[in-house]
Design a protein around this motif. Structure first.
Motif, short mmCIF file in Angstrom:
data_model
loop_
_atom_site.label_atom_id
_atom_site.label_comp_id
_atom_site.label_asym_id
_atom_site.label_seq_id
_atom_site.Cartn_x
_atom_site.Cartn_y
_atom_site.Cartn_z
N ILE A 21 1.02 -1.23 -0.03
CA ILE A 21 -0.07 -0.05 -0.14
C ILE A 21 1.03 1.15 0.03
N LEU A 22 1.97 1.21 0.86
CA LEU A 22 3.02 2.41 0.92
C LEU A 22 3.54 2.84 -0.35
N MET A 23 4.35 1.84 -0.99
CA MET A 23 4.83 2.13 -2.08
C MET A 23 4.20 2.79 -3.10
N LYS A 68 14.00 1.95 -3.03
CA LYS A 68 12.90 1.04 -2.64
C LYS A 68 12.56 0.95 -1.37
N ASP A 69 13.62 0.95 -0.48
CA ASP A 69 13.42 0.77 0.93
C ASP A 69 12.51 2.09 1.38
N MET A 70 12.97 3.26 0.64
CA MET A 70 12.44 4.81 1.15
C MET A 70 10.98 4.46 0.92
N ARG A 100 10.90 2.11 4.86
CA ARG A 100 11.97 1.41 5.67
C ARG A 100 13.40 2.08 5.62
N LEU A 101 13.29 3.37 5.43
CA LEU A 101 14.36 4.30 5.55
C LEU A 101 14.48 4.85 7.00
#
Length: 314
Positions: A9-11, A239-241, A245-246
């Motif tokens: 959802i977040l990405m 991608k982590d951001m 996940r950053l």
């Protein structure tokens, strides 16, 4: 804070926010470029400079808000205390991720003039992109190869003169020129293919920096050696951001004096070329050691914080 949402959802949500921000600010910049093109009067162009760069800064500011909205991120900026928005800088930076561009833009928004990228002159012809870059006074670079100059000796030095003319606005407006010295983002594959002598960096490319200094060296107040790391996120940083996940961004800034020894004809003067490459490699060796130090400090801080958290939960 939305980092607790599932990544699927977040990405896409974060990606849409970044795209909307780019479209919003980019539309106004493009319209400003269109006005500059239709009204070729220098005084009018000067009037447009501030509003165009206001949207540039707004783009950078909104990107930072989005990053903070979707990530539990901590920013650590070291060495930026004495920078000025009224000075001229050449920024040399390592390149780990596309996120570097957003981080550099935020650093500039708070501490320096807006960062500009040297672009190939052929990009002027790219629809929308060429107009927007021209509207923001991005410098366009025309460079002849050594072989071409040998065949056309009467054009020697004309590439620098052409580039200088594209940088005329810098004489009255403070500017930061950004150069990702490695030329590309670092990956394990690229690092191995290059057989890089550095632990955390690719080999630096000297030609673009030398050309920039030969073109604009007399305008720069300082060279800024910018080191970027994301100590808890290695590999797929962008991608982590987007997935929330950053956790930490570290920006280290070192100011270097611009001396006569750094300005010369890199493509025709072999002695200058050798000395310049030596100087740049020394900077890169120091940067590699600094990155190792920053990683070590972050690891120690993580251990201490973990112990404090465990103690507090007892």
């Amino acid at each position: 804070m939305l980092s607790g949402l599932p990544s699927f959802i977040l990405m896409p949500f974060a990606f849409i926010l970044f795209c909307f921000n780019l479209a919003f600010s980019g539309t106004f910049v493009f319209l400003g470029g269109l006005l500059k093109f239709l009204i070729p009067i220098k005084a009018f162009h000067h009037m447009l400079y501030r509003p165009m760069h206001t949207f540039y800064r707004l783009w950078a500011y909104n990107n930072t808000l989005i990053i903070k909205l979707v990530n539990p991120v901590q920013w650590e900026v070291i060495g930026a205390e004495h920078l000025s928005k009224d000075a001229w800088y050449l920024m040399l930076a390592n390149h780990q991720s596309w996120l570097d561009i957003l981080v550099i833009a935020e650093l500039a928004r708070q501490h320096t003039p807006e960062p500009k990228f040297f672009l190939k002159e052929s990009l002027k012809k790219v629809p929308f992109l060429g107009m927007a870059c021209w509207a923001l006074d991005m410098p366009f670079m025309k460079r002849y190869s050594k072989a071409f100059i040998e065949k056309h000796p009467h054009l020697k030095g004309q590439d620098i003169e052409t580039t200088k003319r594209s940088c005329q606005s810098f004489q009255s407006n403070p500017t930061s020129i950004i150069n990702f010295v490695e030329g590309t983002r670092i990956t394990k594959t690229k690092h191995q293919t290059q057989q890089s002598p550095f632990n955390y960096l690719l080999k630096p490319k000297a030609g673009g920096i030398a050309f920039t200094l030969a073109t604009l060296g007399e305008h720069f107040d300082k060279i800024l050696n910018v080191t970027l790391i994301y100590p808890d996120n290695r590999g797929h940083i962008m991608k982590d951001m987007l997935k929330g996940r950053l956790t930490k961004i570290v920006v280290h800034v070192e100011q270097i004096e611009v001396t006569d020894a750094l300005i010369g004809d890199y493509f025709a003067d072999e002695a200058f070329k050798d000395n310049f490459q030596l100087w740049l490699n020394e900077q890169w060796q120091a940067k590699d050691a600094l990155i190792q130090q920053l990683y070590h400090q972050n690891a120690q801080e993580s251990v201490v914080n973990s112990q404090l958290n465990q103690h507090g939960s007892v």
